[in-house]
Write a protein that holds these residues in place. Structure first.
Motif: not given
Ligand code: FES
Length: 281
Positions: A224, A226-233, A243
Motif C-alpha cells: 500500500v 511501500g515504506t514498512g509503516m502501514c503494515g498492509a504487506c 514485509f
Molecule cells: Fe506498507 Fe509494506 S506496504 S508496510
C-alpha cells in the motif's frame, strides 16, 4: 519534479510512462520498485520498475487503474510531472547477484499474468543481456490485453502467449501451459518466476510444488504505502513474518501463505477493513 517524457495507453485501463528520474535509473535493478506521488494530496503508489535507460536517465512504469490515484495518474500526459518518484526500493531479483556462470547453466521459466508482464520484462531482458535465455509464458484475458509483446519476444528464449478467451496463443490459463510444457513436452526448468494477480501466483505455486519446480513470486500487489509503516504487506513466508516492501517483493512462492495475503489485500481496500486489521494487531 519528475518529468514524464513518454505516456502511452497500452490496453484498457493500463498505461505506460517513461519518467525522467536519473538517480533511480542509475541504480535500479530488476525486481525493485518505486513509489510515485502526483502531488501533495495524491496517494503513494508503489510500482515495480518495468524498464530503465541509464544513459537517458529514464525509468519506465506500467500501471493499471485500480482506484482514484491511478485514475488521476492515467490522465497525465507527456510533459507533466510527478511530485515524488522515490526509489529504487526493495530487494533486487536474486539472480542479479548470482554467479553468472552458474546462472547460465539454469533453465528459467517466467510466468506473467496481466500487468505482471511489466515487472517480468526487465528480469528477462537483464538475463538476455547477460547471455541467459529464459522461457516466458504471458497470460491475459484477451489478445488486446497482452502487454509488451514485441519487447518480450525480443529478449525471451521462447515466448508463449496465453489468452483466457482463446483469441491468441494458447487457449486457457498459464497453469495449463506450464503443464503442457513440462508434462507433455518434457521441458525441464530449474526455477520458475511467477508475477501477476495473487490468485494466479497461488495456482502456479500449487502446480509447481507438484512438479517440484522451485518458484519465486512477487508480492507487490499487497503493498500500500511501500515504506514498512502501514503494515498492509505483512505476510507469512513459512514460519516467518515478512514485509513485502522491505524484505521483498520477491519470496519463495512455495512458502507464501496466499490465502492470508489475499484476505489482507481485500480488507485493506476498505477503511473498515483497515480499522479491523489494526484492532487485531
Ligand atoms: Fe506498507 Fe509494506 S506496504 S508496510
Amino acid at each position: 519534479m519528475y518529468k514524464i517524457v513518454k505516456a502511452e495507453k497500452l490496453a484498457d485501463m493500463i498505461y505506460l510512462m517513461d519518467v525522467k528520474a536519473e538517480r533511480v535509473a542509475r541504480h535500479c535493478q530488476p525486481g525493485q520498485f518505486v513509489i510515485v506521488k502526483i502531488d501533495e494530496i495524491g496517494e503513494r503508489v508503489p510500482l515495480t520498475i518495468c524498464d530503465y535507460d541509464r544513459e537517458a536517465g529514464t525509468v519506465t512504469i506500467v500501471f493499471q487503474i485500480v482506484g482514484a490515484s491511478t485514475e488521476r495518474m492515467s490522465r497525465l500526459q507527456e510533459g507533466d510531472s510527478f511530485k515524488d518518484f522515490v526509489g529504487p526500493l526493495g530487494v533486487a531479483s536474486e539472480f542479479v547477484t548470482e554467479d553468472l556462470e552458474e546462472l547460465k547453466k539454469k533453465k528459467i521459466l517466467f510466468v506473467a499474468g496481466g500487468v505482471g508482464a511489466a515487472p517480468v520484462y526487465p528480469q528477462v531482458k537483464w538475463l538476455h543481456e547477460h547471455g541467459v535465455e529464459a522461457d516466458v509464458i504471458v497470460g491475459s484475458k484477451t489478445k488486446d490485453m497482452l502487454l509488451l509483446e514485441d519487447e518480450m519476444k525480443a529478449v525471451a528464449g521462447n515466448y508463449y502467449p496465453c489468452t483466457d478467451d482463446g483469441s491468441y496463443g494458447h487457449s486457457g490459463m498459464v497453469t495449463t501451459k506450464i503443464e503442457q510444457l513440462v508434462s507433455e513436452e518434457g521441458k525441464k526448468y530449474d526455477v520458475c518466476v511467477a508475477i501477476g494477480p495473487m490468485i494466479m501466483m497461488k495456482f502456479v505455486c500449487l502446480l509447481t510444488k507438484k512438479l517440484d519446480l522451485p518458484t519465486v513470486v512477487s508480492m507487490n500487489p499487497i503493498m500500500v504505502d511501500g515504506t514498512g509503516m502501514c503494515g498492509a504487506c505483512r505476510l507469512h513466508v513459512g514460519d516467518e513474518i515478512k514485509f513485502a516492501c522491505v524484505d521483498g517483493p520477491e519470496f519463495d512462492g512455495h512458502l507464501v501463505n496466499f490465502d492470508e495475503s489475499m484476505e489482507r489485500q481485500t480488507l485493506y481496500k476498505t477503511a473498515e477493513g483497515r480499522a479491523w486489521l489494526k484492532e487485531k494487531e
